[in-house]
Design an enzyme around this catalytic site. Sequence first.
Site, PDB file in Angstrom:
ATOM      1  N   GLU A 125      33.391 117.028 -23.418  1.00  0.00           N
ATOM      2  CA  GLU A 125      34.248 117.628 -24.424  1.00  0.00           C
ATOM      3  C   GLU A 125      35.101 116.565 -25.091  1.00  0.00           C
ATOM      4  O   GLU A 125      35.492 115.582 -24.468  1.00  0.00           O
ATOM      5  CB  GLU A 125      35.132 118.700 -23.780  1.00  0.00           C
ATOM      6  CG  GLU A 125      34.280 119.863 -23.295  1.00  0.00           C
ATOM      7  CD  GLU A 125      35.082 121.043 -22.808  1.00  0.00           C
ATOM      8  OE1 GLU A 125      34.579 122.161 -22.927  1.00  0.00           O
ATOM      9  OE2 GLU A 125      36.207 120.873 -22.312  1.00  0.00           O
ATOM     10  N   CYS A 137      40.655 112.685 -29.324  1.00  0.00           N
ATOM     11  CA  CYS A 137      40.885 112.423 -27.910  1.00  0.00           C
ATOM     12  C   CYS A 137      39.505 112.330 -27.264  1.00  0.00           C
ATOM     13  O   CYS A 137      38.798 113.333 -27.167  1.00  0.00           O
ATOM     14  CB  CYS A 137      41.696 113.584 -27.339  1.00  0.00           C
ATOM     15  SG  CYS A 137      41.965 113.470 -25.581  1.00  0.00           S
ATOM     16  N   CYS A 156      35.403 113.181 -13.519  1.00  0.00           N
ATOM     17  CA  CYS A 156      36.282 112.056 -13.127  1.00  0.00           C
ATOM     18  C   CYS A 156      36.288 111.975 -11.607  1.00  0.00           C
ATOM     19  O   CYS A 156      36.403 112.996 -10.932  1.00  0.00           O
ATOM     20  CB  CYS A 156      37.693 112.281 -13.656  1.00  0.00           C
ATOM     21  SG  CYS A 156      38.820 110.934 -13.206  1.00  0.00           S
ATOM     22  N   CYS A 198      42.711 114.313  -9.536  1.00  0.00           N
ATOM     23  CA  CYS A 198      44.125 114.719  -9.574  1.00  0.00           C
ATOM     24  C   CYS A 198      44.186 116.247  -9.500  1.00  0.00           C
ATOM     25  O   CYS A 198      43.403 116.931 -10.164  1.00  0.00           O
ATOM     26  CB  CYS A 198      44.792 114.240 -10.852  1.00  0.00           C
ATOM     27  SG  CYS A 198      44.686 112.463 -11.063  1.00  0.00           S
ATOM     28  N   CYS A 248      44.444 118.584 -12.745  1.00  0.00           N
ATOM     29  CA  CYS A 248      43.532 118.307 -13.860  1.00  0.00           C
ATOM     30  C   CYS A 248      42.174 118.979 -13.671  1.00  0.00           C
ATOM     31  O   CYS A 248      41.536 118.816 -12.633  1.00  0.00           O
ATOM     32  CB  CYS A 248      43.376 116.787 -13.976  1.00  0.00           C
ATOM     33  SG  CYS A 248      42.150 116.267 -15.178  1.00  0.00           S
ATOM     34  N   GLY A 297      37.795 111.773 -17.758  1.00  0.00           N
ATOM     35  CA  GLY A 297      37.469 110.505 -17.110  1.00  0.00           C
ATOM     36  C   GLY A 297      38.557 109.452 -17.121  1.00  0.00           C
ATOM     37  O   GLY A 297      39.572 109.583 -17.803  1.00  0.00           O
ATOM     38  N   GLU A 298      38.329 108.426 -16.321  1.00  0.00           N
ATOM     39  CA  GLU A 298      39.279 107.320 -16.204  1.00  0.00           C
ATOM     40  C   GLU A 298      38.677 106.096 -16.914  1.00  0.00           C
ATOM     41  O   GLU A 298      37.721 105.483 -16.429  1.00  0.00           O
ATOM     42  CB  GLU A 298      39.517 107.026 -14.710  1.00  0.00           C
ATOM     43  CG  GLU A 298      40.256 105.751 -14.414  1.00  0.00           C
ATOM     44  CD  GLU A 298      41.577 105.562 -15.159  1.00  0.00           C
ATOM     45  OE1 GLU A 298      42.413 106.470 -15.182  1.00  0.00           O
ATOM     46  OE2 GLU A 298      41.750 104.471 -15.747  1.00  0.00           O
ATOM     47  N   SER A 315      44.722 105.619 -21.787  1.00  0.00           N
ATOM     48  CA  SER A 315      45.560 106.192 -20.738  1.00  0.00           C
ATOM     49  C   SER A 315      44.875 106.008 -19.389  1.00  0.00           C
ATOM     50  O   SER A 315      43.675 106.237 -19.254  1.00  0.00           O
ATOM     51  CB  SER A 315      45.767 107.685 -21.014  1.00  0.00           C
ATOM     52  OG  SER A 315      46.444 108.304 -19.945  1.00  0.00           O
ATOM     53  N   SER A 373      49.615 107.354 -16.472  1.00  0.00           N
ATOM     54  CA  SER A 373      49.883 108.681 -15.935  1.00  0.00           C
ATOM     55  C   SER A 373      50.686 108.532 -14.653  1.00  0.00           C
ATOM     56  O   SER A 373      50.153 108.090 -13.644  1.00  0.00           O
ATOM     57  CB  SER A 373      48.559 109.395 -15.640  1.00  0.00           C
ATOM     58  OG  SER A 373      47.932 109.735 -16.847  1.00  0.00           O
ATOM     59  N   LEU A 374      51.948 108.879 -14.709  1.00  0.00           N
ATOM     60  CA  LEU A 374      52.822 108.651 -13.558  1.00  0.00           C
ATOM     61  C   LEU A 374      53.021 109.939 -12.753  1.00  0.00           C
ATOM     62  O   LEU A 374      52.682 110.000 -11.589  1.00  0.00           O
ATOM     63  CB  LEU A 374      54.166 108.099 -14.039  1.00  0.00           C
ATOM     64  CG  LEU A 374      54.849 107.164 -13.054  1.00  0.00           C
ATOM     65  CD1 LEU A 374      54.054 105.891 -12.887  1.00  0.00           C
ATOM     66  CD2 LEU A 374      56.261 106.841 -13.517  1.00  0.00           C
ATOM     67  N   HIS A 375      53.631 110.935 -13.400  1.00  0.00           N
ATOM     68  CA  HIS A 375      53.729 112.299 -12.866  1.00  0.00           C
ATOM     69  C   HIS A 375      54.616 112.536 -11.647  1.00  0.00           C
ATOM     70  O   HIS A 375      54.750 113.684 -11.210  1.00  0.00           O
ATOM     71  CB  HIS A 375      52.337 112.890 -12.594  1.00  0.00           C
ATOM     72  CG  HIS A 375      51.398 112.769 -13.749  1.00  0.00           C
ATOM     73  ND1 HIS A 375      51.762 113.051 -15.041  1.00  0.00           N
ATOM     74  CD2 HIS A 375      50.102 112.364 -13.815  1.00  0.00           C
ATOM     75  CE1 HIS A 375      50.734 112.838 -15.846  1.00  0.00           C
ATOM     76  NE2 HIS A 375      49.717 112.412 -15.122  1.00  0.00           N
ATOM     77  N   ASN A 432      49.331 122.266 -18.725  1.00  0.00           N
ATOM     78  CA  ASN A 432      48.404 123.298 -19.171  1.00  0.00           C
ATOM     79  C   ASN A 432      47.737 123.873 -17.941  1.00  0.00           C
ATOM     80  O   ASN A 432      46.998 123.170 -17.266  1.00  0.00           O
ATOM     81  CB  ASN A 432      47.384 122.698 -20.127  1.00  0.00           C
ATOM     82  CG  ASN A 432      48.082 122.079 -21.320  1.00  0.00           C
ATOM     83  OD1 ASN A 432      48.850 122.731 -22.017  1.00  0.00           O
ATOM     84  ND2 ASN A 432      47.868 120.787 -21.519  1.00  0.00           N
ATOM     85  N   CYS A 456      45.423 118.736 -22.853  1.00  0.00           N
ATOM     86  CA  CYS A 456      45.298 117.732 -21.791  1.00  0.00           C
ATOM     87  C   CYS A 456      44.928 118.397 -20.480  1.00  0.00           C
ATOM     88  O   CYS A 456      45.532 119.379 -20.081  1.00  0.00           O
ATOM     89  CB  CYS A 456      46.625 117.035 -21.526  1.00  0.00           C
ATOM     90  SG  CYS A 456      47.373 116.304 -22.940  1.00  0.00           S
TER      91      CYS A 456
HETATM   92  N1  SAH Z   1      42.252 109.557 -16.577  1.00  0.00           N
HETATM   93  C1  SAH Z   1      43.216 109.115 -17.499  1.00  0.00           C
HETATM   94  C2  SAH Z   1      42.995 109.617 -18.902  1.00  0.00           C
HETATM   95  C3  SAH Z   1      42.639 111.062 -19.081  1.00  0.00           C
HETATM   96  S1  SAH Z   1      43.814 112.280 -18.625  1.00  0.00           S
HETATM   97  C4  SAH Z   1      44.604 109.455 -17.020  1.00  0.00           C
HETATM   98  O1  SAH Z   1      44.745 110.213 -16.072  1.00  0.00           O
HETATM   99  O2  SAH Z   1      45.547 108.938 -17.589  1.00  0.00           O
HETATM  100  C5  SAH Z   1      44.926 112.309 -19.995  1.00  0.00           C
HETATM  101  C6  SAH Z   1      46.305 112.871 -19.657  1.00  0.00           C
HETATM  102  O3  SAH Z   1      46.294 114.289 -19.442  1.00  0.00           O
HETATM  103  C7  SAH Z   1      46.878 112.256 -18.398  1.00  0.00           C
HETATM  104  O4  SAH Z   1      48.200 111.863 -18.556  1.00  0.00           O
HETATM  105  C8  SAH Z   1      46.762 113.410 -17.437  1.00  0.00           C
HETATM  106  O5  SAH Z   1      47.607 113.256 -16.379  1.00  0.00           O
HETATM  107  C9  SAH Z   1      47.077 114.588 -18.302  1.00  0.00           C
HETATM  108  N2  SAH Z   1      46.717 115.884 -17.701  1.00  0.00           N
HETATM  109  C10 SAH Z   1      45.762 116.128 -16.783  1.00  0.00           C
HETATM  110  N3  SAH Z   1      45.744 117.438 -16.454  1.00  0.00           N
HETATM  111  C11 SAH Z   1      46.711 118.045 -17.177  1.00  0.00           C
HETATM  112  C12 SAH Z   1      47.161 119.396 -17.308  1.00  0.00           C
HETATM  113  N4  SAH Z   1      46.608 120.378 -16.615  1.00  0.00           N
HETATM  114  N5  SAH Z   1      48.167 119.631 -18.176  1.00  0.00           N
HETATM  115  C13 SAH Z   1      48.717 118.647 -18.901  1.00  0.00           C
HETATM  116  N6  SAH Z   1      48.324 117.364 -18.838  1.00  0.00           N
HETATM  117  C14 SAH Z   1      47.332 117.045 -17.987  1.00  0.00           C
HETATM  118 FE1  SF4 Z   2      40.842 111.816 -13.804  1.00  0.00          FE
HETATM  119 FE2  SF4 Z   2      42.936 111.472 -15.455  1.00  0.00          FE
HETATM  120 FE3  SF4 Z   2      42.161 113.953 -14.706  1.00  0.00          FE
HETATM  121 FE4  SF4 Z   2      43.308 112.336 -12.917  1.00  0.00          FE
HETATM  122  S1  SF4 Z   2      44.265 113.167 -14.794  1.00  0.00           S
HETATM  123  S2  SF4 Z   2      41.473 113.565 -12.573  1.00  0.00           S
HETATM  124  S3  SF4 Z   2      42.517 110.366 -13.543  1.00  0.00           S
HETATM  125  S4  SF4 Z   2      40.990 112.524 -15.927  1.00  0.00           S
END
Ligand code: SAH
Ligand code: SF4
Length: 330
Positions: free
Chosen positions: A81, A95, A102, A106, A109, A152-153, A184, A207-209, A283, A324
């Site tokens: 996608e 995007c 991936c 996480c 995600c 993906g990463e 990212s 991506s810190l979180h 989301n 996202c």
């Molecule tokens: N793998 C990389 C790039 C793709 S994710 C990374 O993790 O940075 C892109 C962004 O979307 C990241 O910051 C990720 O943490 C965020 N993301 C993932 N799941 C999400 C969700 N359910 N709601 C909002 N942001 C989310």
């Molecule tokens: Fe992969 Fe980024 Fe999603 Fe984490 S947030 S599972 S690194 S795509």
Amino acid sequence: MNLSKLDEILKSAPVFRLAQAKKAVFFDLVEDWSKATTISKDLREKLRKEVPLEIKGKILVSKNGRTVKAALELEDGLKIETVLMKHTDKRNTVCVSSQVGCPLGCLFCVTGTMGFKRNLTSSEIVEQVLFFARYLKKDKEKITNVVFMGMGEPFLNWENVKKAIEILNDDNCFGIGARKISVSTAGITEGIERLAEDFPQINLAISLHAPDDKLRGELMPVNQKYPLEKILKSVDEYIEKTNRKVMFEYVMLKDVNDSEEQAKKLAKRLKYPLYMVNLIAYNPNGRFESSSPERIKKFKAVLEKAGIFATQRYRFGTDIEAACGQLAGK
Ligand code: SAH
Ligand code: SF4
């Protein structure tokens, strides 16, 4: 589509041939070689067979029309996608995904919960931008920005992502400026080093979180190998080399990482003039709940009071699961 095949076929031809072919693909945005009339008929026929330009995709448009999600079918039948965000100031951001699924898993995600299938080739990455460039052509609009924030990463597929960035950046192809491209990462430090070397002008987002390793480790298994301190050290080296600002992404999860105390803790760790924080509304993917707008506002205020530049990400396309973390290749 296989762009390296194009280079290969035109390797022995005069240089201008390749330039003509690329102009047809990336500038005129032809979807069929028969329309590339600057190229001889024989060559067009060969290209039609060996470098077909068709991109198989289905699109979904959000209610307000500003977010468009495309499910693209790859040659092996797998789906990815990719999302187009049309901003009100004429910017159009794609995007892109860098992998099918991936491997980092996480918890918040959707892509992470579907597991990992394979890396995308550079052509498959570029194709996502090409798909939307064609889509926008009818409105005489262009892709202005690209973010590697889809599935993906990117740093676990760096060779292909790097090649794709070169094509996006190339004036004979898309000509998208390096400063309009962002990568990212969940914090793969080797990748951060490579980015500083290969493309010091490209934007980096981390991506810190979470403000500490305990919580980050619970949300992101990758934190075991790449804990906060290691990431921040790598980011500092990156800044030293590039003198660029770095964006830290922080997805707001209700009662998990959104308290005032956690904001203070985060502020302490991130106190540095070239650090910025981007708060992302979560989301829902079923596991967590999103923080209330008031909570997000409060969190942001705490960061700002501590002198940290913080923004809140506008939410795009939740109604079509294009936001996202909602990309799954359904
Ligand atoms: N793998 C990389 C790039 C793709 S994710 C990374 O993790 O940075 C892109 C962004 O979307 C990241 O910051 C990720 O943490 C965020 N993301 C993932 N799941 C999400 C969700 N359910 N709601 C909002 N942001 C989310
Ligand atoms: Fe992969 Fe980024 Fe999603 Fe984490 S947030 S599972 S690194 S795509």
